[in-house]
Motif scaffolding. Structure first.
Motif, mmCIF file in Angstrom:
data_model
loop_
_atom_site.group_PDB
_atom_site.id
_atom_site.type_symbol
_atom_site.label_atom_id
_atom_site.label_comp_id
_atom_site.label_asym_id
_atom_site.label_seq_id
_atom_site.Cartn_x
_atom_site.Cartn_y
_atom_site.Cartn_z
ATOM 1 N N MET A 124 66.260 13.627 0.412
ATOM 2 C CA MET A 124 66.472 14.874 1.131
ATOM 3 C C MET A 124 65.120 15.514 1.425
ATOM 4 O O MET A 124 64.296 15.693 0.521
ATOM 5 C CB MET A 124 67.324 15.829 0.297
ATOM 6 C CG MET A 124 68.542 15.174 -0.360
ATOM 7 S SD MET A 124 69.754 14.551 0.828
ATOM 8 C CE MET A 124 70.472 16.084 1.389
ATOM 9 N N SER A 125 64.883 15.836 2.699
ATOM 10 C CA SER A 125 63.633 16.475 3.108
ATOM 11 C C SER A 125 63.929 17.827 3.733
ATOM 12 O O SER A 125 64.944 18.002 4.413
ATOM 13 C CB SER A 125 62.869 15.601 4.106
ATOM 14 O OG SER A 125 62.511 14.358 3.526
ATOM 15 N N VAL A 126 63.028 18.775 3.509
ATOM 16 C CA VAL A 126 63.155 20.115 4.074
ATOM 17 C C VAL A 126 61.952 20.369 4.975
ATOM 18 O O VAL A 126 60.808 20.251 4.526
ATOM 19 C CB VAL A 126 63.229 21.184 2.962
ATOM 20 C CG1 VAL A 126 63.413 22.570 3.565
ATOM 21 C CG2 VAL A 126 64.362 20.870 2.001
ATOM 22 N N GLU A 127 62.230 20.673 6.239
ATOM 23 C CA GLU A 127 61.170 20.854 7.237
ATOM 24 C C GLU A 127 60.245 19.636 7.259
ATOM 25 O O GLU A 127 59.032 19.760 7.413
ATOM 26 C CB GLU A 127 60.364 22.126 6.952
ATOM 27 C CG GLU A 127 61.199 23.378 6.768
ATOM 28 C CD GLU A 127 61.943 23.803 8.037
ATOM 29 O OE1 GLU A 127 61.640 23.260 9.111
ATOM 30 O OE2 GLU A 127 62.835 24.673 7.932
ATOM 31 N N GLY A 128 60.821 18.447 7.059
ATOM 32 C CA GLY A 128 60.061 17.207 7.129
ATOM 33 C C GLY A 128 59.343 16.814 5.857
ATOM 34 O O GLY A 128 58.689 15.770 5.816
ATOM 35 N N VAL A 129 59.454 17.632 4.787
ATOM 36 C CA VAL A 129 58.747 17.360 3.532
ATOM 37 C C VAL A 129 59.745 16.870 2.489
ATOM 38 O O VAL A 129 60.691 17.598 2.160
ATOM 39 C CB VAL A 129 58.031 18.619 3.013
ATOM 40 C CG1 VAL A 129 57.310 18.323 1.696
ATOM 41 C CG2 VAL A 129 57.045 19.138 4.056
ATOM 42 N N PRO A 130 59.590 15.654 1.945
ATOM 43 C CA PRO A 130 60.529 15.159 0.935
ATOM 44 C C PRO A 130 60.602 16.091 -0.262
ATOM 45 O O PRO A 130 59.568 16.559 -0.759
ATOM 46 C CB PRO A 130 59.937 13.804 0.537
ATOM 47 C CG PRO A 130 59.080 13.400 1.691
ATOM 48 C CD PRO A 130 58.519 14.673 2.239
ATOM 49 N N LEU A 188 59.221 9.946 -2.519
ATOM 50 C CA LEU A 188 58.922 11.369 -2.364
ATOM 51 C C LEU A 188 57.483 11.625 -1.927
ATOM 52 O O LEU A 188 57.058 12.781 -1.808
ATOM 53 C CB LEU A 188 59.196 12.101 -3.680
ATOM 54 C CG LEU A 188 60.668 12.172 -4.101
ATOM 55 C CD1 LEU A 188 60.805 12.722 -5.515
ATOM 56 C CD2 LEU A 188 61.475 13.006 -3.115
ATOM 57 N N ALA A 189 56.741 10.557 -1.687
ATOM 58 C CA ALA A 189 55.357 10.650 -1.195
ATOM 59 C C ALA A 189 54.465 11.430 -2.147
ATOM 60 O O ALA A 189 53.661 12.272 -1.733
ATOM 61 C CB ALA A 189 55.330 11.266 0.202
ATOM 62 N N VAL A 190 54.613 11.160 -3.462
ATOM 63 C CA VAL A 190 53.746 11.775 -4.465
ATOM 64 C C VAL A 190 53.239 10.669 -5.384
ATOM 65 O O VAL A 190 53.638 9.512 -5.268
ATOM 66 C CB VAL A 190 54.494 12.855 -5.285
ATOM 67 C CG1 VAL A 190 54.913 14.014 -4.395
ATOM 68 C CG2 VAL A 190 55.713 12.259 -5.994
ATOM 69 N N ARG A 191 52.376 11.037 -6.324
ATOM 70 C CA ARG A 191 51.806 10.030 -7.228
ATOM 71 C C ARG A 191 52.798 9.614 -8.307
ATOM 72 O O ARG A 191 53.639 10.402 -8.745
ATOM 73 C CB ARG A 191 50.531 10.577 -7.877
ATOM 74 C CG ARG A 191 50.750 11.826 -8.714
ATOM 75 C CD ARG A 191 49.486 12.267 -9.425
ATOM 76 N NE ARG A 191 49.682 13.539 -10.101
ATOM 77 C CZ ARG A 191 50.290 13.680 -11.265
ATOM 78 N NH1 ARG A 191 50.781 12.607 -11.878
ATOM 79 N NH2 ARG A 191 50.438 14.866 -11.827
ATOM 80 N N GLN A 192 52.677 8.386 -8.761
ATOM 81 C CA GLN A 192 53.496 7.897 -9.865
ATOM 82 C C GLN A 192 53.244 8.731 -11.110
ATOM 83 O O GLN A 192 52.107 9.111 -11.411
ATOM 84 C CB GLN A 192 53.167 6.438 -10.156
ATOM 85 C CG GLN A 192 53.977 5.812 -11.282
ATOM 86 C CD GLN A 192 53.608 4.360 -11.518
ATOM 87 O OE1 GLN A 192 52.856 3.764 -10.748
ATOM 88 N NE2 GLN A 192 54.116 3.784 -12.599
#
Length: 233
Positions: A124-130, A188-192
């Motif tokens: 789920m993304s909000v305004e294009g941000v996961p 989620l395009a974040v670090r492990q």
């Protein structure tokens, strides 16, 4: 420290808005006359302080405020609440199929291993941000055919309400802090290893019949959960 202070001033004093992109690492190196290692350390400190966030392959962005969400204390659902606030919610379907229930699903839904469930996993993304990964399941006998309905641009709860007349009236939820796996961090395009909240939920269509089970991984540096508790009447 000087680069960090300068970046903080840039964010606060130059009119950068929430989700505005900062200059690239190379541009910051040239601007401050320092090495990439120094710039990366300054950015990492700002990420830890919640002033900015980073998206893999896209750069660093201004964090802004953390939006409050109350879905953990209601049956309206993640996207339903945000769409009521007129926020743009997009859904990336990872899986949508009939499966045999996991042992945990069997336990919470009080079913046997032969009863099938419809599994729907989405980012789920909000305004294009996961913002969250939701791994959802419901008894196939109460939502026959849901595995073949298009859900990319539809609220799941709105769909089961309109298509099957189902409204959840009760849910039990457990919330704990977790570290994201490599797979989930990538989604989620974040670090492990980044911290997230895991919400585990069992939903019922009446006071006694559990028909829904899901887990949601929720990034709280981009929003925070709000829970309202009422005393006895």
């Amino acid at each position: 420290m000087q680069v960090k202070q300068a970046l903080t001033a840039m964010i606060r004093e130059t009119g950068l808005s929430e989700h505005d992109r900062l200059p690239s690492e190379a541009e910051l190196c040239r601007h401050f006359g320092v090495s990439r290692t120094v710039v990366r350390e300054a950015l990492a400190q700002l990420v830890n302080e919640g002033m900015i966030y980073r998206l893999q392959g896209k750069g660093a962005f201004v964090h802004g405020y953390r939006e409050e969400q109350s879905f953990a204390a209601s049956t309206v659902g993640f996207s339903g609440e945000l769409e009521e606030k007129r926020r743009s919610v997009t859904r990336r379907v990872l899986r949508q199929e009939l499966i045999a229930p996991t042992p945990r699903m069997q336990r919470f839904l009080q079913i046997g291993p032969d009863e099938r469930v419809v599994a729907v996993d989405r980012v789920m993304s909000v305004e294009g941000v996961p913002r969250a990964i939701v791994r959802w399941a419901m008894l196939e006998r109460v939502v026959p055919g849901l595995d073949s309905l298009p859900l990319h641009n539809r609220s799941l709860y709105d769909t089961i309400s309109r298509q099957y007349g189902i409204r959840l009236v009760r849910a039990e939820r457990w919330i704990e802090a977790v570290s994201l796996s490599r797979t989930d961090a990538g989604l989620l395009a974040v670090r492990q290893g980044k911290s997230a909240l895991c919400v585990e939920s069992v939903g019922s269509s009446d006071l006694h019949t559990a028909i829904e089970y899901y887990t949601a991984l929720f990034l709280t540096d981009r929003s925070r959960l709000r829970i309202v508790v009422s005393g006895p009447s």
